[in-house]
Design a protein around this motif. Structure first.
Motif, PDB file in Angstrom:
ATOM      1  N   MET A   1      -7.422  12.280  13.241  1.00 38.32           N
ATOM      2  CA  MET A   1      -7.355  11.531  11.974  1.00 38.32           C
ATOM      3  C   MET A   1      -6.603  12.351  10.923  1.00 38.32           C
ATOM      4  O   MET A   1      -7.106  13.373  10.456  1.00 38.32           O
ATOM      5  N   PRO A   2      -5.417  11.912  10.553  1.00 39.28           N
ATOM      6  CA  PRO A   2      -4.676  12.708   9.575  1.00 39.28           C
ATOM      7  C   PRO A   2      -5.256  12.519   8.177  1.00 39.28           C
ATOM      8  O   PRO A   2      -5.822  11.474   7.880  1.00 39.28           O
ATOM      9  N   ALA A   3      -5.126  13.541   7.363  1.00 40.80           N
ATOM     10  CA  ALA A   3      -5.494  13.390   5.968  1.00 40.80           C
ATOM     11  C   ALA A   3      -4.236  12.983   5.207  1.00 40.80           C
ATOM     12  O   ALA A   3      -3.132  13.384   5.570  1.00 40.80           O
ATOM     13  N   THR A   7      -0.863  11.084  -4.914  1.00 39.90           N
ATOM     14  CA  THR A   7      -0.760  11.550  -6.298  1.00 39.90           C
ATOM     15  C   THR A   7      -1.337  10.446  -7.185  1.00 39.90           C
ATOM     16  O   THR A   7      -0.762   9.366  -7.301  1.00 39.90           O
ATOM     17  N   VAL A   8      -2.515  10.708  -7.714  1.00 44.12           N
ATOM     18  CA  VAL A   8      -3.201   9.689  -8.511  1.00 44.12           C
ATOM     19  C   VAL A   8      -3.323  10.174  -9.953  1.00 44.12           C
ATOM     20  O   VAL A   8      -3.934  11.217 -10.211  1.00 44.12           O
ATOM     21  N   ASN A   9      -2.748   9.406 -10.861  1.00 40.59           N
ATOM     22  CA  ASN A   9      -2.750   9.756 -12.286  1.00 40.59           C
ATOM     23  C   ASN A   9      -2.272  11.191 -12.493  1.00 40.59           C
ATOM     24  O   ASN A   9      -2.849  11.957 -13.263  1.00 40.59           O
ATOM     25  N   GLY A  10      -1.231  11.550 -11.737  1.00 41.42           N
ATOM     26  CA  GLY A  10      -0.609  12.855 -11.894  1.00 41.42           C
ATOM     27  C   GLY A  10      -1.289  13.991 -11.143  1.00 41.42           C
ATOM     28  O   GLY A  10      -0.829  15.128 -11.183  1.00 41.42           O
ATOM     29  N   ARG A  11      -2.360  13.669 -10.462  1.00 39.27           N
ATOM     30  CA  ARG A  11      -3.133  14.716  -9.805  1.00 39.27           C
ATOM     31  C   ARG A  11      -3.029  14.558  -8.287  1.00 39.27           C
ATOM     32  O   ARG A  11      -3.130  13.445  -7.765  1.00 39.27           O
ATOM     33  N   ALA A  12      -2.805  15.678  -7.574  1.00 40.32           N
ATOM     34  CA  ALA A  12      -2.704  15.625  -6.104  1.00 40.32           C
ATOM     35  C   ALA A  12      -4.099  15.482  -5.505  1.00 40.32           C
ATOM     36  O   ALA A  12      -5.032  16.189  -5.895  1.00 40.32           O
ATOM     37  N   ARG A  13      -4.245  14.518  -4.598  1.00 37.72           N
ATOM     38  CA  ARG A  13      -5.541  14.306  -3.943  1.00 37.72           C
ATOM     39  C   ARG A  13      -5.317  14.219  -2.443  1.00 37.72           C
ATOM     40  O   ARG A  13      -4.320  13.665  -1.980  1.00 37.72           O
ATOM     41  N   THR A  14      -6.240  14.750  -1.680  1.00 38.95           N
ATOM     42  CA  THR A  14      -6.192  14.635  -0.227  1.00 38.95           C
ATOM     43  C   THR A  14      -7.328  13.722   0.205  1.00 38.95           C
ATOM     44  O   THR A  14      -8.472  13.918  -0.200  1.00 38.95           O
ATOM     45  N   VAL A  15      -6.973  12.700   0.981  1.00 42.68           N
ATOM     46  CA  VAL A  15      -7.980  11.726   1.397  1.00 42.68           C
ATOM     47  C   VAL A  15      -8.000  11.623   2.915  1.00 42.68           C
ATOM     48  O   VAL A  15      -6.968  11.383   3.544  1.00 42.68           O
ATOM     49  N   THR A  30     -13.856   6.578  -2.652  1.00 46.08           N
ATOM     50  CA  THR A  30     -13.600   7.973  -2.288  1.00 46.08           C
ATOM     51  C   THR A  30     -13.321   8.822  -3.525  1.00 46.08           C
ATOM     52  O   THR A  30     -13.861   9.914  -3.662  1.00 46.08           O
ATOM     53  N   LEU A  31     -12.493   8.305  -4.418  1.00 45.92           N
ATOM     54  CA  LEU A  31     -12.086   9.095  -5.579  1.00 45.92           C
ATOM     55  C   LEU A  31     -12.911   8.787  -6.835  1.00 45.92           C
ATOM     56  O   LEU A  31     -12.757   9.445  -7.856  1.00 45.92           O
ATOM     57  N   GLN A  61      -4.074  -4.826  -1.230  1.00 45.92           N
ATOM     58  CA  GLN A  61      -3.097  -5.197  -0.210  1.00 45.92           C
ATOM     59  C   GLN A  61      -2.179  -4.016   0.119  1.00 45.92           C
ATOM     60  O   GLN A  61      -1.168  -4.187   0.789  1.00 45.92           O
ATOM     61  N   THR A  62      -2.512  -2.841  -0.401  1.00 45.35           N
ATOM     62  CA  THR A  62      -1.711  -1.637  -0.160  1.00 45.35           C
ATOM     63  C   THR A  62      -2.556  -0.669   0.647  1.00 45.35           C
ATOM     64  O   THR A  62      -3.643  -0.285   0.208  1.00 45.35           O
ATOM     65  N   SER A  63      -2.069  -0.301   1.835  1.00 44.47           N
ATOM     66  CA  SER A  63      -2.889   0.591   2.660  1.00 44.47           C
ATOM     67  C   SER A  63      -2.739   2.037   2.202  1.00 44.47           C
ATOM     68  O   SER A  63      -1.764   2.402   1.526  1.00 44.47           O
ATOM     69  N   LEU A  64      -3.698   2.832   2.591  1.00 45.06           N
ATOM     70  CA  LEU A  64      -3.664   4.262   2.289  1.00 45.06           C
ATOM     71  C   LEU A  64      -2.368   4.876   2.796  1.00 45.06           C
ATOM     72  O   LEU A  64      -1.715   5.657   2.101  1.00 45.06           O
ATOM     73  N   LYS A  65      -1.990   4.469   4.004  1.00 46.22           N
ATOM     74  CA  LYS A  65      -0.771   5.031   4.599  1.00 46.22           C
ATOM     75  C   LYS A  65       0.458   4.684   3.760  1.00 46.22           C
ATOM     76  O   LYS A  65       1.320   5.535   3.518  1.00 46.22           O
ATOM     77  N   GLU A  66       0.517   3.412   3.288  1.00 40.83           N
ATOM     78  CA  GLU A  66       1.658   2.988   2.466  1.00 40.83           C
ATOM     79  C   GLU A  66       1.690   3.715   1.117  1.00 40.83           C
ATOM     80  O   GLU A  66       2.759   3.949   0.556  1.00 40.83           O
TER      81      GLU A  66
END
Lengths: 153, 715
Positions: A1-3, A7-15, A30-31, A61-66
């Motif tokens: 499972m890749p993480a 970049t959410v509101n200017g901040r890097a996040r790993t999910v 999650t966030l 309608q937007t996937s995490l991958k997209e």
């Protein structure tokens, strides 16, 4: 499972979640960014609207991958203190009733104004064609969008 | 009435400033003596730092109650509006009447909030006068300060502690309306800033430590139960931790909403159902039963004169059948609740319009006493009567109990929300009008046939007020007609029902005001003049349990017609239509709609509305309710829920359309100023919108529409 790197509101996040997870639920569950709302999960109501690279999109309608690798802005990141011109116009026109659909409306308005300097009523109709407000705040949404565009004195 | 002494008490501990408990519901409950223990059900706290905290005993769902009720108190107390904190109450012994519906929040709290504010103001003045050693008559208040002679000035915060030690005065003087500085002015929504920044917390936004998420797989036929299921695939979904049988179906517990939905979807194909008693229910079957009931026995809601005789003697009898469908609420925030249930205590977070009922029923459902359950009410993402139901809060408590341990948020998706709504039922209406030899309306009969919504509120019992409730809006027809019969013929329906914004008044006023329009046109009379003549020169009129002031109704009708330019020349294809109603005899609304029909396409151009709800506490909020109420009514012109094989045919916004921005007409609101005690505005604009538009369609096209929703090709 890749993480996935976001970049959410200017901040890097790993999910670390399934690739097909809608961005909506990544943001909310999650966030912990609950300003983006769940209304239908079908891209019909617009409550989950966010900005992806400056464009208004439906996060359900937007996937995490997209979404990975793109700049994501939610209502929490539109301004630090509610000072975005659209947020200010929303307060001045006293738009919200229950308020639940309003973050999505505000994100659509902000993207619209970024891309178009001069707005017609028809532009506003089109931009909000896929938004639902069950409280019926539409007249004030129209006024607030025009105010933010500088069209209302 | 309880004594004044019991209505207000200092309840705060030392150091807390001035804390007043207010008893808003001044009537003793059955079995309670007038001197029963004091249970404050609203709180006012003035802290030593000068901020004021107001606890609102009603819930906010967009109607503006977290702004309007504090405004009333702040006015009498002369609070600094920028230094107010608003808290929503928690149901329990202190707050027993949080039920929020029927457009009653302002009217039921108006007197007490004013008296409470005035009392606190006098106590603060008293404290200042004592400190300054001046007569209290030389003190006055302004924006959070007491002002005394020689420029003396002290903030409420500095006086709060001393004020709390003073006796509570009786009959503190109320302000004169001419001295109001907050009431009657436009005040923006208190929660606006939190909403536009995404910080506002709705039920679905509740996040507790260790929280899990759940979706419930329910039988598509209400009341059905799972017969067999295989949870292998559901449990294989990443994040799913359990699949549990609960009273409403099968709960999938997961670490995120999405995992719960995916697990629930994997379970769907692996479940068989016992569909229960509603499995054959269909709209067609219900309509056939209702049509039969149009001529069978019925319960009277109003009977005056001798309608049968008057119809028999009439020179001409007009007759028509009107039809209104099942409707859904489709709040944009779907149903949800978060619960944590332990062996000796529980907590619930739920956007409930009836928090006290939610508490009692959830406690019972999980085997706890009411005092062991704490209920928190966050902001509500749309109520419209749906959240008067307790099905979703009870279910969450049951799921959390079955899951054990920490908090669980049960999330309904859009299809769950529409299929398992507490729908507002369909009705058929048969109306007859007798015209006598002189061309006057001599008889009016209105038979309503459909399921009884009131039973959803009375545990299935038939209440004595059933006919009046189901015929509300019909029995209180305000026109002077010598013979009137309005009755209700109940038709049983097997699926759960509930209240809806505007309740039965919506279909009933639709039928009444459209049919009256038919009568006017049949007599060749102008619909406005016809109504004004029928309202006549009457004052306060009693209809059954309600009274209405006909002069106020006439006034809003005249204002709406004048402002809309009734009678003016219109562009080709355009028409004007009007309708009016005295809502529960308390709020008066008239609307004039301008529509056009071009090549069969209906366009809503403008609705001009005049309202009289007594003193307008907050005109900005009031106008918002008019705009929203009209949108809600107009939306119903195009939507319906239909049933086949016990299931709703509709599953989402794609087939249950809601009015969009581009469809929204211009709304012009005229507040008819009045000094009367304020009444509500959440619902009154809704019922009038539909007949105003359909009467305008007739004016534009000559086509009379008697069936909602408007079907394609009907115009």
């Amino acid at each position: 499972m890749p993480a996935y790197q976001l970049t959410v509101n200017g901040r890097a996040r790993t999910v670390d979640a399934d690739a097909d997870t809608p961005l909506l639920w990544v943001l909310r569950d999650t966030l912990g960014l609950t300003g983006t709302k769940f209304g239908c999960g079908q891209g019909v109501c617009g409550a989950c609207t966010i900005h992806l690279d400056g464009q208004a999109v439906r996060s359900c309608q937007t996937s995490l991958k997209e979404a990975a690798g793109h700049a994501i802005v939610t209502v929490e990141g539109l301004s630090k203190d509610g000072s975005h011109s659209v947020q200010k116009a929303w307060i001045t026109e006293d738009v919200a009733q229950c308020g639940y659909c309003q973050p999505g409306m505000i994100m659509t308005a902000a993207a619209l104004l970024k891309h178009k300097a001069h707005l017609s009523d028809h532009d506003i109709d089109e931009a909000f064609a896929d938004h639902i407000c069950r409280c019926g705040t539409y007249p004030r949404i129209r006024k607030a969008v025009k105010r933010a565009a500088g069209g209302v004195k | 009435m309880t004594s004044r002494r019991d209505f207000l008490k200092v309840t705060g501990a030392a150091g807390a400033g001035l804390v007043l408990g207010l008893h808003l519901d001044a009537k003793p409950r059955p079995g309670e003596s007038a001197k029963a223990a004091f249970h404050p059900n609203a709180f006012l706290a003035i802290r030593p730092d000068g901020t004021a905290q107001i606890t609102v005993p009603k819930v906010e769902m967009g109607q503006g109650v977290r702004t309007a009720l504090p405004l009333v108190l702040a006015e009498e107390l002369d609070l600094d509006w920028s230094r107010i904190e608003v808290v929503t109450a928690q149901p329990g012994p202190d707050f027993k009447a949080m039920n929020t519906g029927g457009s009653t929040s302002v009217s039921t709290t108006w007197d007490t909030l004013r008296r409470a504010g005035a009392t606190a103001r006098e106590m603060l003045k008293g404290a200042a006068a004592a400190q300054w050693k001046v007569p209290v008559g030389q003190c006055r208040t302004e924006k959070g300060f007491v002002l005394g002679p020689d420029g003396k000035k002290l903030g409420y915060g500095a006086l709060a502690e001393a004020a709390a030690k003073l006796p509570v005065p009786k009959d503190a003087p109320l302000k004169k309306p001419a001295d109001y500085r907050l009431l009657g002015k436009r005040t923006p929504r208190f929660d606006g800033p939190a909403i536009v920044t995404g910080k506002a917390v709705f039920g679905l936004d509740v996040r507790r430590p260790g929280q899990r998420f759940a979706a419930v797989l329910r039988c598509p036929v209400p009341g059905g139960q799972p017969r067999t299921w295989d949870d292998t695939k559901a449990k294989a979904v990443r994040g799913v931790t359990a699949v549990l049988k609960v009273p409403t179906g099968l709960a999938v517990i997961a670490d995120s909403t999405w995992a719960a939905f995916k697990g629930r979807d994997a379970l769907t194909a692996a479940t068989t159902w016992d569909e229960g008693t509603a499995k054959e229910f269909s709209s067609a079957a219900l309509e056939a039963k209702a049509r039969a009931a149009l001529t069978g026995p019925a319960d009277d809601a109003r009977r005056e004169g001798d309608p049968a005789k008057a119809l028999a003697a009439a020179a001409k009898v007009l007759e028509a059948e009107y039809s209104f469908p099942y409707q859904a609420h489709v709040t944009v925030e779907p149903m949800n609740a978060t619960a944590q249930v332990g062996a000796d205590g529980a907590e619930l977070w739920v956007g409930s319009q009836s928090a006290n009922r939610a508490l009692d029923r959830a406690a019972t459902a999980v085997g706890l006493k009411a005092e062991q359950l704490k209920v928190n009410v966050p902001l509500i993402g749309g109520g419209f009567g749906r959240r008067l139901g307790t099905d979703f809060s009870t279910e969450a408590a049951q799921v959390a109990k079955a899951a054990g341990g920490g908090p669980v948020q049960v999330v309904w998706d859009r299809e769950d929300d529409i299929r398992h709504d507490l729908h507002h039922p369909a009705t058929l209406h048969r109306l007859r009008a007798g015209i006598d030899g002189a061309g006057a309306l001599s008889a009016w009969t209105h038979r309503i046939a459909g399921p009884a919504v009131l039973r959803s509120w009375t545990g299935g019992q038939k209440a004595p007020s059933q006919a009046a409730t189901e015929a509300n809006g019909a029995y209180d027809i305000p026109y002077a007609i010598p013979a009137i019969a309005v009755d209700f013929a109940e038709v049983e329906a097997p699926t759960p029902l509930g209240w809806w914004r505007g309740i039965q008044i919506v279909p009933n006023v639709f039928a009444r005001e459209c049919f009256l329009d038919e009568v006017a046109h049949a007599l060749g009379k102008d619909p406005l003049r016809f109504r004004l003549d029928l309202l006549g020169d009457r004052g306060i009129v009693k209809f059954g349990r309600d009274t209405a002031d006909i002069r106020r109704l006439k006034k809003v009708l005249e204002v709406a017609a004048e402002k809309a330019g009734w009678g003016r020349k219109l562009p080709a294809g355009h028409g004007l239509g009007l309708a009016c109603h005295a809502y529960d005899g308390r709020t008066y609304a008239a609307e004039v709609a301008e529509v056009s029909v071009v090549k069969g396409r209906l366009k809503l151009h403008k609705v001009t509305c005049a309202v009289d709800c007594g003193l307008a506490v907050n005109p900005a909020g009031l106008e918002a309710q008019v705009e929203g109420g009209i949108a809600f009514g107009l939306s119903a012109l195009f939507s319906q829920i239909t049933w086949e094989k016990g299931r709703t045919v509709q599953t989402g916004y794609h087939d249950f359309p809601v009015l969009r921005l581009a469809d929204m007409p211009l709304i012009e609101t005229h507040i008819v100023s009045s000094a009367e005690t304020p009444s509500g505005m959440g619902e009154p604009p809704v019922p009038v919108a539909i007949p105003a538009v359909l009467n305008a369609v007739f004016a534009a096209t000559g086509k009379r529409i008697r069936k909602v929703p408007i079907e394609d090709g009907l115009i």
